[in-house]
Design an enzyme around this catalytic site. Structure first.
Site, PDB file in Angstrom:
ATOM      1  N   LYS A   1      50.249  50.713  18.949  1.00 52.87           N
ATOM      2  CA  LYS A   1      49.465  49.500  19.203  1.00 52.87           C
ATOM      3  C   LYS A   1      47.981  49.703  18.916  1.00 52.87           C
ATOM      4  O   LYS A   1      47.326  48.817  18.386  1.00 52.87           O
ATOM      5  CB  LYS A   1      49.657  49.070  20.665  1.00 52.87           C
ATOM      6  N   PHE A   2      47.486  50.867  19.287  1.00 50.05           N
ATOM      7  CA  PHE A   2      46.073  51.146  19.030  1.00 50.05           C
ATOM      8  C   PHE A   2      45.851  51.611  17.592  1.00 50.05           C
ATOM      9  O   PHE A   2      45.063  51.020  16.843  1.00 50.05           O
ATOM     10  CB  PHE A   2      45.539  52.191  20.020  1.00 50.05           C
TER      11      PHE A   2
ATOM     12  N   SER B   1      48.402  57.296  30.795  1.00 49.45           N
ATOM     13  CA  SER B   1      49.204  56.126  30.383  1.00 49.45           C
ATOM     14  C   SER B   1      48.611  54.799  30.824  1.00 49.45           C
ATOM     15  O   SER B   1      49.336  53.817  30.991  1.00 49.45           O
ATOM     16  CB  SER B   1      50.655  56.243  30.892  1.00 49.45           C
TER      17      SER B   1
ATOM     18  N   LEU C   1      38.462  73.729  16.538  1.00 49.72           N
ATOM     19  CA  LEU C   1      38.604  74.571  17.738  1.00 49.72           C
ATOM     20  C   LEU C   1      39.559  73.965  18.765  1.00 49.72           C
ATOM     21  O   LEU C   1      39.659  72.757  18.864  1.00 49.72           O
ATOM     22  CB  LEU C   1      37.230  74.764  18.376  1.00 49.72           C
TER      23      LEU C   1
HETATM   24  S1  MYA Z   1      43.653  66.529  20.646  1.00 49.05           S
HETATM   25  C1  MYA Z   1      43.877  66.994  22.333  1.00 49.05           C
HETATM   26  C2  MYA Z   1      44.320  65.839  23.150  1.00 49.05           C
HETATM   27  N1  MYA Z   1      44.332  66.161  24.559  1.00 49.05           N
HETATM   28  C3  MYA Z   1      45.414  66.545  25.250  1.00 49.05           C
HETATM   29  O1  MYA Z   1      46.497  66.646  24.727  1.00 49.05           O
HETATM   30  C4  MYA Z   1      45.166  66.889  26.708  1.00 49.05           C
HETATM   31  C5  MYA Z   1      46.258  66.410  27.625  1.00 49.05           C
HETATM   32  N2  MYA Z   1      46.508  64.986  27.429  1.00 49.05           N
HETATM   33  C6  MYA Z   1      45.654  64.004  27.833  1.00 49.05           C
HETATM   34  O2  MYA Z   1      44.582  64.254  28.379  1.00 49.05           O
HETATM   35  C7  MYA Z   1      46.093  62.581  27.542  1.00 49.05           C
HETATM   36  O3  MYA Z   1      47.483  62.546  27.365  1.00 49.05           O
HETATM   37  C8  MYA Z   1      45.393  61.968  26.305  1.00 49.05           C
HETATM   38  C9  MYA Z   1      45.952  60.571  26.024  1.00 49.05           C
HETATM   39  C10 MYA Z   1      43.889  61.836  26.572  1.00 49.05           C
HETATM   40  C11 MYA Z   1      45.611  62.824  25.057  1.00 49.05           C
HETATM   41  N3  MYA Z   1      44.772  61.835  19.819  1.00 49.05           N
HETATM   42  O4  MYA Z   1      45.269  56.472  27.460  1.00 49.05           O
HETATM   43  P1  MYA Z   1      46.658  56.362  26.933  1.00 49.05           P
HETATM   44  C12 MYA Z   1      47.135  57.679  21.711  1.00 49.05           C
HETATM   45  C13 MYA Z   1      44.639  60.535  19.484  1.00 49.05           C
HETATM   46  O5  MYA Z   1      47.538  55.416  27.653  1.00 49.05           O
HETATM   47  P2  MYA Z   1      47.084  59.076  27.831  1.00 49.05           P
HETATM   48  C14 MYA Z   1      41.994  65.997  20.583  1.00 49.05           C
HETATM   49  O6  MYA Z   1      41.228  66.201  21.470  1.00 49.05           O
HETATM   50  C15 MYA Z   1      48.573  57.246  21.776  1.00 49.05           C
HETATM   51  O7  MYA Z   1      49.187  57.427  20.516  1.00 49.05           O
HETATM   52  N4  MYA Z   1      45.327  59.533  20.081  1.00 49.05           N
HETATM   53  O8  MYA Z   1      47.358  57.815  26.866  1.00 49.05           O
HETATM   54  C16 MYA Z   1      41.567  65.208  19.347  1.00 49.05           C
HETATM   55  C17 MYA Z   1      48.425  55.806  22.182  1.00 49.05           C
HETATM   56  O9  MYA Z   1      48.003  55.026  21.078  1.00 49.05           O
HETATM   57  P3  MYA Z   1      49.112  54.147  20.273  1.00 49.05           P
HETATM   58  C18 MYA Z   1      46.182  59.881  21.052  1.00 49.05           C
HETATM   59  O10 MYA Z   1      48.254  59.978  27.678  1.00 49.05           O
HETATM   60  C19 MYA Z   1      41.430  63.772  19.716  1.00 49.05           C
HETATM   61  C20 MYA Z   1      47.243  55.858  23.148  1.00 49.05           C
HETATM   62  O11 MYA Z   1      46.517  57.076  22.830  1.00 49.05           O
HETATM   63  C21 MYA Z   1      46.370  61.202  21.453  1.00 49.05           C
HETATM   64  O12 MYA Z   1      46.691  58.671  29.177  1.00 49.05           O
HETATM   65  C22 MYA Z   1      41.192  62.871  18.557  1.00 49.05           C
HETATM   66  C23 MYA Z   1      47.717  55.942  24.587  1.00 49.05           C
HETATM   67  O13 MYA Z   1      46.575  55.971  25.404  1.00 49.05           O
HETATM   68  C24 MYA Z   1      45.639  62.206  20.783  1.00 49.05           C
HETATM   69  N5  MYA Z   1      45.756  63.500  21.076  1.00 49.05           N
HETATM   70  O14 MYA Z   1      45.818  59.787  27.157  1.00 49.05           O
HETATM   71  C25 MYA Z   1      41.021  61.428  18.977  1.00 49.05           C
HETATM   72  N6  MYA Z   1      47.276  61.226  22.447  1.00 49.05           N
HETATM   73  O15 MYA Z   1      49.636  53.129  21.215  1.00 49.05           O
HETATM   74  C26 MYA Z   1      40.906  60.481  17.799  1.00 49.05           C
HETATM   75  C27 MYA Z   1      47.650  59.961  22.662  1.00 49.05           C
HETATM   76  O16 MYA Z   1      48.379  53.541  19.091  1.00 49.05           O
HETATM   77  C28 MYA Z   1      39.553  60.515  17.180  1.00 49.05           C
HETATM   78  N7  MYA Z   1      46.999  59.146  21.813  1.00 49.05           N
HETATM   79  O17 MYA Z   1      50.157  55.122  19.833  1.00 49.05           O
HETATM   80  C29 MYA Z   1      39.431  59.499  16.082  1.00 49.05           C
HETATM   81  C30 MYA Z   1      38.080  59.514  15.391  1.00 49.05           C
HETATM   82  C31 MYA Z   1      37.013  58.875  16.248  1.00 49.05           C
HETATM   83  C32 MYA Z   1      35.614  58.958  15.627  1.00 49.05           C
HETATM   84  C33 MYA Z   1      35.446  58.084  14.395  1.00 49.05           C
HETATM   85  C34 MYA Z   1      33.982  58.127  13.836  1.00 49.05           C
HETATM   86  C35 MYA Z   1      33.873  57.405  12.610  1.00 49.05           C
END
Ligand code: MYA
Length: 434
Positions: free
Chosen positions: A49-50, A192, A434
């Site tokens: 969705k996102f 979530s 990293l």
């Molecule tokens: S990767 C390390 C990620 N951290 C962890 O794995 C630590 C443990 N897990 C958590 O803290 C949570 O589960 C996280 C999600 C925070 C990961 N990258 O809030 P929600 C999407 C991107 O309900 P939660 C790292 O740090 C998921 O597909 N998106 O979920 C790099 C869904 O979207 P959609 C992710 O579990 C990060 C939505 O989030 C990830 O409570 C790069 C659900 O949200 C993930 N690792 O929180 C980020 N995991 O419905 C992107 C889940 O569409 C950067 N989701 O599938 C993009 C560039 C931004 C800058 C741009 C500049 C131009």
């Protein structure tokens, strides 16, 4: 882990593999790898969705050769970038984490220590040190505003984090200013609730305010759409401890003493002229690494300031060694690794696994195999339990021979707002995040 049930980054060996590492083929179809492939395929079929709203390669476009390589969306005038932060649920507020403050650094450290990436069996959790976090978040030209936290309004407790640092990344022959996004973390009790998308939008807004429109990031989960998928490989340095804590398993027909013998290393490096990198080496190391990285499709465009920051040895953070020719004093080879311990969850005897992660390595005169064997030797001297490496750059040429075994998770690399014609082979990637 939210709606994405794919495993996080590999924190341990694939225990379904034969522990006799040099007999393990990378792509043997164990039940575990098949299960993973099914999960990944399911993720591709499911709605994001996102991510479907974001300028990233979409699954439906995979294989569409009519789409050009490069930015997906053009930059917008800075005056059109939203000036106010995105709205958070009313109990929470934004905070900018001042990484020069010892107190804030401790809060960030504790959030990650308790809530960051775990393996899929919840046996290990990354435990980035404070010094490491400070190093990772304050490279040359860093923006304090990209270190974004979320606090509970009532208690002021830090409950979520996302960070960015600037980098110049070359894609083929184009150097693109990007943000490297890392340390996305939501407290376990707040998962979530769709907080992550708001945090990603907020960091995007703050990156845009600096007139930067692309980003690079890695994740253990499959999202639209990886530019490449890498595998972690693990080289036991302290096999007894790794087996005791469940990181590795004793191979079939192996005893503990045979296993210890299998992984034994010489006491000190064997290459003449192998020594620690020093400040005066920065220009030569920069030339060596720039030339080496030029062969990969995606790689950082490091200058001397970057090399000084990212590769000059910093105790318990990053180690770098080079080979200085005893005759010509020319610097011909280089290897490095960073220090990232993991907490061992629920073991009576051990609380921490000390892991070294292969970083940037360059061989021009010393065979890469010998150079990396010396890296293993110094890592063992420094009391690391395991040496990890991704199958990026030329790493595949030494992994099996140096007795690395495949890990149980994959690491996917992504670009934001930049399309590549095709996915890359992991060996075409020259970037380690990293
Ligand atoms: S990767 C390390 C990620 N951290 C962890 O794995 C630590 C443990 N897990 C958590 O803290 C949570 O589960 C996280 C999600 C925070 C990961 N990258 O809030 P929600 C999407 C991107 O309900 P939660 C790292 O740090 C998921 O597909 N998106 O979920 C790099 C869904 O979207 P959609 C992710 O579990 C990060 C939505 O989030 C990830 O409570 C790069 C659900 O949200 C993930 N690792 O929180 C980020 N995991 O419905 C992107 C889940 O569409 C950067 N989701 O599938 C993009 C560039 C931004 C800058 C741009 C500049 C131009």
């Amino acid at each position: 882990m939210g709606e994405n049930n794919s495993p996080p980054e590999s924190l341990k060996e694939n225990l379904d593999q034969n522990a006799d590492a040099n007999l393990v083929a990378k792509d043997v179809s164990t039940l575990e790898t098949i299960g993973r492939q099914i999960q990944d395929l399911m993720s591709m079929g499911k709605k994001h969705k996102f991510w479907e709203t974001q300028p990233v390669g979409q699954f439906k476009d995979v294989g569409d050769s009519s789409l050009l390589e490069g930015p997906i969306e053009p930059p917008t005038p800075l005056t059109e970038v939203k000036q106010e932060p995105y709205n958070l649920p009313s109990q929470y507020e934004w905070t900018t984490c001042d990484m020069n403050s010892e107190e804030t650094c401790t809060e960030v450290y504790n959030l990650l220590k308790n809530n960051y990436v775990e393996d899929d069996e919840n046996m290990f959790r990354f435990n980035y040190s404070k010094e490491f976090i400070r190093w990772a978040l304050r490279p040359p030209g860093y923006y304090p505003s990209w270190h974004i936290g979320v606090r509970a309004k009532a208690s002021k407790k830090l409950v979520a984090l996302i960070t960015g640092v600037p980098a110049r990344i070359r894609v083929r022959d184009e150097v693109v200013k990007m943000a490297e996004i890392n340390f996305l973390c939501v407290h376990k009790k707040l998962r979530s609730k769709r907080l992550a998308p708001v945090m990603i939008k907020e960091v995007t807004r703050r990156v845009h305010l600096e007139n930067i429109w692309q980003a690079a990031y890695t994740a253990g989960v499959v999202l639209p759409t990886p530019i490449t998928t890498c595998q972690y490989w693990h080289r036991s340095l302290n096999p007894k401890k790794l087996i005791d804590v469940g990181f590795s398993r004793l191979g079939a027909r192996m005893t503990m003493s045979r296993t210890i013998k299998l992984y034994k290393l010489p006491d000190s490096p064997v290459t003449p002229g192998f020594r620690k990198m020093e400040l005066c080496d920065v220009p030569a190391v920069t030339r060596l690494i720039r030339k080496y990285l030029s062969q990969f499709v995606v790689a950082p465009d490091f200058d001397e300031n970057d090399i000084e920051h990212w590769l000059l040895p910093t105790e318990d953070v990053v180690d770098s060694y080079l080979v200085e020719s005893p005759e010509s004093h020319e610097i011909t080879d280089f290897c490095s690794f960073y220090t990232l311990p993991s907490s061992i969850l629920g073991n009576q005897t051990y609380s921490t696994l000390k892991a070294a992660y292969s970083y940037y390595n360059v061989s021009t005169k010393t065979p890469l195999l010998q150079l990396m064997n010396d890296a293993l030797i110094v890592a063992r001297q420094k009391d690391f339990d395991v040496f990890n490496a991704l199958d990026v750059m030329h790493n595949e040429t030494f992994l099996k021979e140096l007795k690395f075994g495949p890990g149980d998770g994959q690491l996917h690399y992504y670009l934001y707002n930049y399309r590549l014609r095709n996915a890359l082979k992991s060996s075409e990637l020259g970037l380690v995040l990293l």
